[in-house]
Write an enzyme that holds these catalytic residues in place. Structure first.
Site, PDB file in Angstrom:
ATOM      1  N   SER A   1       4.522 -10.391  -2.653  1.00 14.69           N
ATOM      2  CA  SER A   1       5.898  -9.982  -2.980  1.00 14.69           C
ATOM      3  C   SER A   1       6.589 -11.162  -3.658  1.00 14.69           C
ATOM      4  CB  SER A   1       6.641  -9.654  -1.675  1.00 14.69           C
ATOM      5  OG  SER A   1       8.044  -9.617  -1.889  1.00 14.69           O
TER       6      SER A   1
ATOM      7  N   TYR B   1       9.100 -10.807   7.300  1.00 15.51           N
ATOM      8  CA  TYR B   1       8.437 -10.326   6.074  1.00 15.51           C
ATOM      9  C   TYR B   1       8.192 -11.484   5.111  1.00 15.51           C
ATOM     10  CZ  TYR B   1       7.781  -7.365   1.880  1.00 15.51           C
ATOM     11  OH  TYR B   1       7.298  -6.759   0.750  1.00 15.51           O
TER      12      TYR B   1
HETATM   13  P1  NAD Z   1       5.351   2.128   0.971  1.00 19.35           P
HETATM   14  O1  NAD Z   1       6.103   2.130   2.235  1.00 19.35           O
HETATM   15  O2  NAD Z   1       5.510   3.231   0.008  1.00 19.35           O
HETATM   16  O3  NAD Z   1       3.787   1.979   1.245  1.00 19.35           O
HETATM   17  C1  NAD Z   1       3.285   1.143   2.234  1.00 19.35           C
HETATM   18  C2  NAD Z   1       2.011   1.740   2.717  1.00 19.35           C
HETATM   19  O4  NAD Z   1       1.444   0.912   3.745  1.00 19.35           O
HETATM   20  C3  NAD Z   1       2.234   3.130   3.332  1.00 19.35           C
HETATM   21  O5  NAD Z   1       1.249   4.002   2.859  1.00 19.35           O
HETATM   22  C4  NAD Z   1       2.067   2.865   4.826  1.00 19.35           C
HETATM   23  O6  NAD Z   1       1.600   3.976   5.542  1.00 19.35           O
HETATM   24  C5  NAD Z   1       1.030   1.757   4.787  1.00 19.35           C
HETATM   25  N1  NAD Z   1       0.933   1.082   6.075  1.00 19.35           N
HETATM   26  C6  NAD Z   1       1.925   0.492   6.783  1.00 19.35           C
HETATM   27  N2  NAD Z   1       1.423   0.032   7.951  1.00 19.35           N
HETATM   28  C7  NAD Z   1       0.097   0.325   7.962  1.00 19.35           C
HETATM   29  C8  NAD Z   1      -0.952   0.122   8.878  1.00 19.35           C
HETATM   30  N3  NAD Z   1      -0.762  -0.499  10.057  1.00 19.35           N
HETATM   31  N4  NAD Z   1      -2.196   0.563   8.560  1.00 19.35           N
HETATM   32  C9  NAD Z   1      -2.421   1.193   7.395  1.00 19.35           C
HETATM   33  N5  NAD Z   1      -1.459   1.419   6.486  1.00 19.35           N
HETATM   34  C10 NAD Z   1      -0.216   1.002   6.771  1.00 19.35           C
HETATM   35  O7  NAD Z   1       5.697   0.732   0.273  1.00 19.35           O
HETATM   36  P2  NAD Z   1       5.210   0.109  -1.105  1.00 19.35           P
HETATM   37  O8  NAD Z   1       6.405  -0.348  -1.796  1.00 19.35           O
HETATM   38  O9  NAD Z   1       4.246   0.974  -1.815  1.00 19.35           O
HETATM   39  O10 NAD Z   1       4.481  -1.180  -0.529  1.00 19.35           O
HETATM   40  C11 NAD Z   1       3.131  -1.522  -0.832  1.00 19.35           C
HETATM   41  C12 NAD Z   1       2.989  -3.033  -0.735  1.00 19.35           C
HETATM   42  O11 NAD Z   1       3.808  -3.637  -1.749  1.00 19.35           O
HETATM   43  C13 NAD Z   1       3.465  -3.629   0.583  1.00 19.35           C
HETATM   44  O12 NAD Z   1       2.589  -4.670   0.964  1.00 19.35           O
HETATM   45  C14 NAD Z   1       4.833  -4.183   0.254  1.00 19.35           C
HETATM   46  O13 NAD Z   1       5.204  -5.244   1.094  1.00 19.35           O
HETATM   47  C15 NAD Z   1       4.597  -4.639  -1.169  1.00 19.35           C
HETATM   48  N6  NAD Z   1       5.837  -4.799  -1.950  1.00 19.35           N
HETATM   49  C16 NAD Z   1       6.615  -3.729  -2.280  1.00 19.35           C
HETATM   50  C17 NAD Z   1       7.765  -3.947  -3.014  1.00 19.35           C
HETATM   51  C18 NAD Z   1       8.683  -2.823  -3.434  1.00 19.35           C
HETATM   52  O14 NAD Z   1       9.775  -3.105  -3.958  1.00 19.35           O
HETATM   53  N7  NAD Z   1       8.319  -1.587  -3.255  1.00 19.35           N
HETATM   54  C19 NAD Z   1       8.118  -5.236  -3.396  1.00 19.35           C
HETATM   55  C20 NAD Z   1       7.310  -6.295  -3.039  1.00 19.35           C
HETATM   56  C21 NAD Z   1       6.151  -6.072  -2.313  1.00 19.35           C
END
Ligand code: NAD
Length: 263
Positions: free
Chosen positions: A147, A160
């Site tokens: 991130s 986080y």
């Molecule tokens: P999201 O909530 O849409 O997806 C996250 C996924 O992780 C979901 O499918 C959830 O079920 C899964 N998950 C959570 N805990 C879990 C577990 N214990 N076992 C298996 N799966 C699990 O969010 P996203 O935005 O798609 O996030 C994906 C990645 O990107 C994450 O690591 C998040 O920190 C990172 N990220 C997202 C953003 C953003 O702005 N969306 C920014 C920076 C980083």
């Protein structure tokens, strides 16, 4: 049409692939004719829909339930790749979550949960993948979803930011450790991306505008912006790249408060 021929028929495991960024990566990899294991924790429907979408286009995918913070569950993902598709070439540690709380009030169980999923989950996935490649004398490729908060402090999200800061050094350390074995390890650092993790925040127009104003490109990213970066890191086009975090953030990490000569 595939863009990266070397990816055809390679096998990928994507954690947290039922929605958001992980889902976009699964679909993008399938466009390159990769076989994909789509991990989900509780969202079976999202994972099944992704499998169906891939199969409708002639691709191959399976959905596998696993809590990636549990070592025995993570093994199921590797087994699914080997049993269904005969091997495993690319492992994407994407699953993540966040809990917002003032740091002095964070219950230990919340702290542990955020670290377990965002950091320990990355370690467990990496460990399973490394052992498979080392045992089978194969090259490998790991992509960790970090991130912008591996670099930018984030008050009220200390757990986080700490986990993502850990992912950065874990990525760099493992990249160095396994480079001689032809195993690459990189991270992607998304900025603000339009996914379910942000749904509540972005539903508020005021909040949406605030976030937009923190991005030099003045727009929130889409999951496909991140999957386009992931497919490049997975491919041979990045064959001499290891240990980096590729920020996909519209410039968010550039200290946008200084825009226009302020400061
Ligand atoms: P999201 O909530 O849409 O997806 C996250 C996924 O992780 C979901 O499918 C959830 O079920 C899964 N998950 C959570 N805990 C879990 C577990 N214990 N076992 C298996 N799966 C699990 O969010 P996203 O935005 O798609 O996030 C994906 C990645 O990107 C994450 O690591 C998040 O920190 C990172 N990220 C997202 C953003 C953003 O702005 N969306 C920014 C920076 C980083």
């Amino acid at each position: 049409m595939t863009m990266f021929k070397d990816l055809n028929h390679k096998v990928a495991v994507i954690t947290g692939g039922s929605k958001g960024i992980g889902n976009a990566i699964a679909l993008r990899f399938a466009e390159e004719e990769m076989d994909v294991v789509i991990n989900y924790n509780s969202d079976a429907k999202g994972a099944d829909d992704a499998v169906k979408a891939i199969e409708q286009h002639g691709g191959r995918a399976v959905a596998v339930q696993a809590d990636i913070s549990k070592e025995e569950d993570v093994k199921k993902l590797l087994d699914a790749a080997v049993d269904n598709f005969g091997g495993m070439d690319v492992w994407v540690n994407n699953a993540g979550m966040e809990i917002q709380e003032p740091t002095h009030k964070v219950p230990l169980k919340d702290w542990n949960k955020v670290i377990d999923i965002n950091l320990t989950g990355v370690f467990l996935g990496t460990k399973a993948a490394l052992n498979y490649w080392l045992d089978n004398d194969k090259p490998g490729n790991i992509i960790n979803m970090s991130s912008v908060h591996e670099r930018i402090p984030w008050p009220t999200f200390a757990s986080y930011a700490s986990a993502k800061g850990g992912v950065k050094l874990f990525t760099e350390t493992t990249a160095m450790e396994y480079a001689p074995k032809n195993i690459r390890v990189n991270a992607i650092g998304p900025g603000a991306i339009n996914t379910p993790i942000n749904a509540k925040k972005f539903a508020d127009p005021e909040q949406y505008k605030i976030t937009q104003s923190m991005i030099p490109m003045l727009k929130i990213g889409e999951p496909e912006d991140v999957s386009d970066a992931a497919v490049w890191l997975a491919s041979n086009q990045s064959k001499y790249v290891t240990g980096i975090t590729l920020f996909v953030d519209g410039g968010m990490t550039l200290y946008s408060n200084f825009q226009g000569g302020r400061g």
